[in-house]
Structure formats: structure tokens, C-alpha cells
Scaffold this active site. Structure first.
Site, mmCIF file in Angstrom:
data_model
loop_
_atom_site.group_PDB
_atom_site.id
_atom_site.type_symbol
_atom_site.label_atom_id
_atom_site.label_comp_id
_atom_site.label_asym_id
_atom_site.label_seq_id
_atom_site.Cartn_x
_atom_site.Cartn_y
_atom_site.Cartn_z
ATOM 1 N N TYR A 1 17.361 -32.633 25.759
ATOM 2 C CA TYR A 1 16.431 -33.837 26.071
ATOM 3 C C TYR A 1 15.015 -33.591 25.582
ATOM 4 O O TYR A 1 14.199 -34.323 25.481
ATOM 5 C CB TYR A 1 16.230 -34.134 27.537
ATOM 6 C CG TYR A 1 17.402 -34.117 28.406
ATOM 7 C CD1 TYR A 1 18.592 -34.576 28.012
ATOM 8 C CD2 TYR A 1 17.297 -33.654 29.914
ATOM 9 C CE1 TYR A 1 19.684 -34.850 28.923
ATOM 10 C CE2 TYR A 1 18.471 -33.930 30.619
ATOM 11 C CZ TYR A 1 19.710 -34.384 30.171
ATOM 12 O OH TYR A 1 20.589 -34.695 30.985
ATOM 13 N N HIS B 1 37.969 -24.452 25.932
ATOM 14 C CA HIS B 1 37.362 -23.778 25.143
ATOM 15 C C HIS B 1 36.121 -23.026 26.186
ATOM 16 O O HIS B 1 35.757 -22.023 25.995
ATOM 17 C CB HIS B 1 36.454 -24.462 23.950
ATOM 18 C CG HIS B 1 35.494 -23.616 23.272
ATOM 19 N ND1 HIS B 1 35.850 -22.863 22.286
ATOM 20 C CD2 HIS B 1 34.190 -23.691 23.314
ATOM 21 C CE1 HIS B 1 34.586 -22.151 21.726
ATOM 22 N NE2 HIS B 1 33.801 -22.656 22.336
HETATM 23 N N1 LIG Z 1 25.695 -35.484 31.109
HETATM 24 C C1 LIG Z 1 24.505 -35.036 31.507
HETATM 25 O O1 LIG Z 1 24.329 -33.909 31.756
HETATM 26 C C2 LIG Z 1 23.640 -36.134 31.920
HETATM 27 C C3 LIG Z 1 23.819 -37.529 31.430
HETATM 28 C C4 LIG Z 1 22.743 -38.452 32.005
HETATM 29 C C5 LIG Z 1 21.835 -38.163 32.939
HETATM 30 N N2 LIG Z 1 21.739 -36.865 33.529
HETATM 31 C C6 LIG Z 1 20.701 -36.244 34.025
HETATM 32 O O2 LIG Z 1 20.607 -37.196 35.154
HETATM 33 C C7 LIG Z 1 19.395 -37.886 35.234
HETATM 34 C C8 LIG Z 1 19.315 -39.240 35.732
HETATM 35 O O3 LIG Z 1 20.086 -40.070 35.185
HETATM 36 P P1 LIG Z 1 19.591 -41.310 34.535
HETATM 37 O O4 LIG Z 1 18.283 -41.073 33.705
HETATM 38 O O5 LIG Z 1 20.589 -42.009 34.048
HETATM 39 O O6 LIG Z 1 18.790 -42.063 35.982
HETATM 40 P P2 LIG Z 1 18.846 -43.273 36.522
HETATM 41 O O7 LIG Z 1 18.002 -43.007 37.680
HETATM 42 O O8 LIG Z 1 20.185 -43.693 36.979
HETATM 43 O O9 LIG Z 1 18.373 -44.408 35.656
HETATM 44 C C9 LIG Z 1 17.035 -44.422 35.072
HETATM 45 C C10 LIG Z 1 16.812 -45.481 34.297
HETATM 46 O O10 LIG Z 1 16.550 -46.761 35.237
HETATM 47 C C11 LIG Z 1 15.104 -47.038 34.920
HETATM 48 N N3 LIG Z 1 14.230 -47.097 36.227
HETATM 49 C C12 LIG Z 1 14.189 -45.926 37.124
HETATM 50 N N4 LIG Z 1 13.434 -46.535 38.218
HETATM 51 C C13 LIG Z 1 12.994 -47.753 38.034
HETATM 52 C C14 LIG Z 1 12.572 -48.820 38.840
HETATM 53 N N5 LIG Z 1 12.041 -48.418 40.071
HETATM 54 N N6 LIG Z 1 12.159 -49.815 38.277
HETATM 55 C C15 LIG Z 1 12.695 -50.390 37.019
HETATM 56 N N7 LIG Z 1 13.536 -49.537 36.258
HETATM 57 C C16 LIG Z 1 13.649 -48.200 36.833
HETATM 58 C C17 LIG Z 1 14.463 -45.811 34.063
HETATM 59 O O11 LIG Z 1 13.325 -46.443 33.288
HETATM 60 P P3 LIG Z 1 11.659 -46.167 33.522
HETATM 61 O O12 LIG Z 1 11.556 -45.056 32.831
HETATM 62 O O13 LIG Z 1 11.019 -47.565 33.155
HETATM 63 O O14 LIG Z 1 11.484 -46.058 35.152
HETATM 64 C C18 LIG Z 1 15.604 -45.500 33.414
HETATM 65 O O15 LIG Z 1 15.704 -46.041 32.136
HETATM 66 C C19 LIG Z 1 18.926 -37.757 33.963
HETATM 67 O O16 LIG Z 1 17.328 -37.817 33.835
HETATM 68 C C20 LIG Z 1 19.323 -36.231 33.508
HETATM 69 O O17 LIG Z 1 18.510 -35.324 34.038
HETATM 70 C C21 LIG Z 1 22.672 -35.797 32.872
#
Ligand SMILES: NC(=O)c1ccc[n+]([C@@H]2O[C@H](COP(=O)([O-])OP(=O)(O)OC[C@H]3O[C@@H](n4cnc5c(N)ncnc54)[C@H](OP(=O)(O)O)[C@@H]3O)[C@@H](O)[C@H]2O)c1
Length: 318
Positions: A58, A132
Site C-alpha cells: 500500500y 507454498h
Molecule cells: N487482501 C487484502 O489484504 C485486502 C484487500 C482489500 C482491503 N484490505 C484492507 O481492508 C481495508 C478496508 O477495505 P476498503 O478500502 O475496501 O474499505 P471500504 O471501507 O469497504 O471502502 C472504502 C471506499 O469507500 C469510500 N468511502 C468510505 N467511506 C465513505 C463515505 N462515508 N462516503 C463516501 N465514500 C466513502 C472510500 O473513499 P474515500 O477515501 O473518498 O472515503 C473508499 O474508496 C483496506 O484499507 C485494507 O487495509 C485488505
């Protein structure tokens, strides 16, 4: 902030966790300054967040490290290492040797300004890459745990492609994972039957990602996802084509927004411990934490969602 126990780790954290990845990457994904992203992390601390997730890929570890300076002892820090060799496709078979995982953790510790991380995950593992991990990487993780560089070992799925949790289902047959990160949302709630009953039974700490992502935060993304599902014959075409298909979530005061409903949907799912929220906006962060600590959606709304999407396991909502 409501507190939750993380599986059998003995850790207790706030139910809302800050994610530093996704498309926002604390705002870095759309050109925010480093100062602005640091402000998001510091605001999370002020709002009672104690679980912070990041990953080498990230490029937000330095921001998290900088923002948590002096507060490290109060929080739980989770980071991740890529399991493919640098510069090779993340879905490929060119998999990392154990030395790469060790070097990854050493580099994360420097960036995070800490001598240990609480949770160290193998990042986005696909089903064909899992063997793996078990044969070559877990022994190294356990060594690094014995050396005190990490406290608990975790694994995250690649939900965008592995939408029905094939890798995590395999991983949960093994007993060495302390923590898992699973995709779950109101459009693909398949972890409810496939993953969460096992994590609950085995007391594996469970972090929820993809609560909102694009489909539940952008109306165009939602429209296109629903039309795809209709095309595949998985949902009713008329419903997918309607003007405001998820309007029932915001009608009659059920929830102030679809995003609010989406976070609450996850928060009250048995077995969902930390709900990650990913954002580069302090205002969004504040709203999302308020949603995560708000009440359960009404039974009739949950039943309606179950009828519409309870069978879906082919999309992530990305
Ligand atoms: N395989 C993995 O390991 C993996 C994969 C994906 C995610 N993750 C982890 O999980 C975390 C959460 O996942 P995610 O990033 O997909 O989070 P999410 O909370 O499901 O979605 C975040 C998205 O929604 C928007 N958003 C959030 N709050 C909002 C609001 N109140 N109003 C309008 N838009 C809003 C954000 O944009 P804005 O910035 O504009 O708020 C962002 O684009 C990641 O940050 C990461 O740490 C891990």
C-alpha cells in the site's frame, strides 16, 4: 468505541479499524498529501480506533508509523507481505522464498517505527498459492514470532478473484493462523456460511474488509454490478434496472445512507470482529465510525437483503 476480543489472541480493540489500503490508501490513492493522510490516522486515534491495518504494497506504512509515533503502545498494528516475487503477477506461481518474507517484515518494522508488529499477514493469497505458504513461509513466520518481531500470524484472501473464499476455507483447516481477513458485504455475504462459522468455532480473529468498497459507495459502480448479476441470472433484471434499487435501505429512516447500512450490516454479523474502513477523508472516517457503532439494521431489512443477495458469491463489490 465498543471493544471486541480478537479471537483467542488476548488482544482487545475497538470494533472499527482503520484500513490503509483499498483504492483510497488513506487518500494517497488520489493524490492526498502525506500530511493529510497522517491527519486521517491521527483522527482515527482521537476517535478511539485502536486497530490499524496497512501493508508493504500500500505504501502507507511510513504514514502509519509517523502518525502513531508515541502512541504505539496503545494500539494494535497489522501489516502484510506479498507472497510473490517482486515484479511478478500477484496471481502467478513465482512465489516468494522465506527470506523475502523476513526482509519484508524487517522493512515494515523500520517504516512503522516499531520493533514488532502485532499481526503479520501473508497478503492476498490465492488457493493455488496456499500450499507454498504452508510448506515454505509459515515456518519462517513462526521463527520470526519466536524472535519477537511479530505477535500473531495472519492470512488475507484475494477477495476480488476468490469471491467464494476457497483459499480461506483451506486455511481454516489448519491450526496456525491466529488472524484472518475476509471479504464480506451485503451484496456478497457468502462468508456468513463459508467462513465465519469456522472462525467462531476455532476462535480465529476475524477482520472484515470490503464492507463498502466501490459498489456500495458509488451509484454507477452499484448499477453496473447489479446489471452484471442480472445478466448472470442471479438477481431479477427489473430490480437491477430500477432507479434506486437499494432505496429500501434509506427509506422510512432505516439508515441515513447506503454506506451507513453497509457498515452496520457487517458490524452486527456474528463472528465479524473488527470492521475495517478505508478512507482518505476525516469526515468520512467520522461518519463511518458512527455507523459501525450504531445499531443493527431492522430484521425485515436484513430478511429483504437475504432474499435479494443471500445466495451471491461471485462478486466482491470492488
Ligand atoms: N487482501 C487484502 O489484504 C485486502 C484487500 C482489500 C482491503 N484490505 C484492507 O481492508 C481495508 C478496508 O477495505 P476498503 O478500502 O475496501 O474499505 P471500504 O471501507 O469497504 O471502502 C472504502 C471506499 O469507500 C469510500 N468511502 C468510505 N467511506 C465513505 C463515505 N462515508 N462516503 C463516501 N465514500 C466513502 C472510500 O473513499 P474515500 O477515501 O473518498 O472515503 C473508499 O474508496 C483496506 O484499507 C485494507 O487495509 C485488505
Amino acid at each position: 468505541m465498543q471493544q471486541v476480543k480478537l479471537g483467542s489472541t488476548g488482544l482487545e480493540v475497538g470494533v472499527a479499524g482503520l484500513g490503509s489500503g483499498g483504492s483510497s490508501r488513506l487518500g494517497q490513492g488520489y493524490g492526498a498529501t502525506k500530511e493529510s493522510s497522517i491527519r486521517v490516522v491521527k483522527s482515527a486515534l482521537d476517535l478511539g480506533v485502536t486497530f490499524f491495518d496497512t501493508a508493504a504494497v500500500y505504501k502507507t506504512e511510513e504514514i502509519v508509523g509517523e502518525a502513531l509515533k508515541g502512541q504505539r503502545h496503545k494500539v494494535v498494528v497489522s501489516t502484510k507481505a506479498q507472497i510473490v516475487k517482486p515484479g511478478t503477477p500477484s496471481l502467478g506461481d513465482d512465489l516468494a522464498p522465506p527470506q523475502q518474507i523476513r526482509a519484508g517484515l524487517e522493512s515494515s518494522l523500520v517504516k512503522l517505527q516499531t520493533d514488532h508488529v502485532d499481526v503479520f499477514h501473508l497478503h492476498g493469497v490465492m488457493p493455488h498459492q496456499y500450499a507454498h505458504c504452508v510448506d515454505h513461509l509459515v515456518p519462517e513466520l513462526l521463527k520470526m514470532r519466536d524472535e519477537g518481531k511479530l505477535r500473531f500470524i495472519g492470512i488475507t484472501e484475494r477477495f476480488i478473484t476468490d469471491t467464494d473464499h476457497e483459499m480461506l476455507i483451506k486455511a481454516l483447516d489448519d491450526d496456525f493462523w491466529d488472524v484472518v481477513m475476509v471479504g464480506f458485504n451485503l451484496i456478497n455475504p457468502s462468508a456468513r456460511k463459508r467462513v465465519l462459522p469456522v472462525t467462531r468455532k476455532k476462535q480465529v480473529a476475524t477482520l472484515i474488509m470490503f464492507a463498502v468498497r466501490a459498489a456500495l459507495s458509488k451509484s454507477e459502480a452499484l448499477k453496473s454490478l447489479l446489471l452484471d448479476l442480472a445478466e448472470q441470472g442471479q438477481i431479477d433484471r427489473k430490480f437491477a434496472q430500477s432507479d434506486n434499487p437499494l432505496g429500501f435501505l434509506t427509506d422510512r429512516g432505516v439508515a441515513p445512507s447506503i454506506i451507513d447500512a453497509a457498515y452496520r450490516f457487517c458490524r452486527h454479523e456474528p463472528g465479524a470482529e473488527v470492521i475495517l474502513t478505508g478512507t482518505g477523508s476525516v469526515d468520512h472516517l467520522r461518519e463511518n465510525i458512527n455507523s459501525i457503532i450504531s445499531g443493527r439494521l431492522p430484521d425485515e431489512t436484513l430478511e429483504h437483503l437475504e432474499n435479494l443477495f443471500g445466495h451471491i458469491h461471485t462478486v466482491s463489490g470492488n
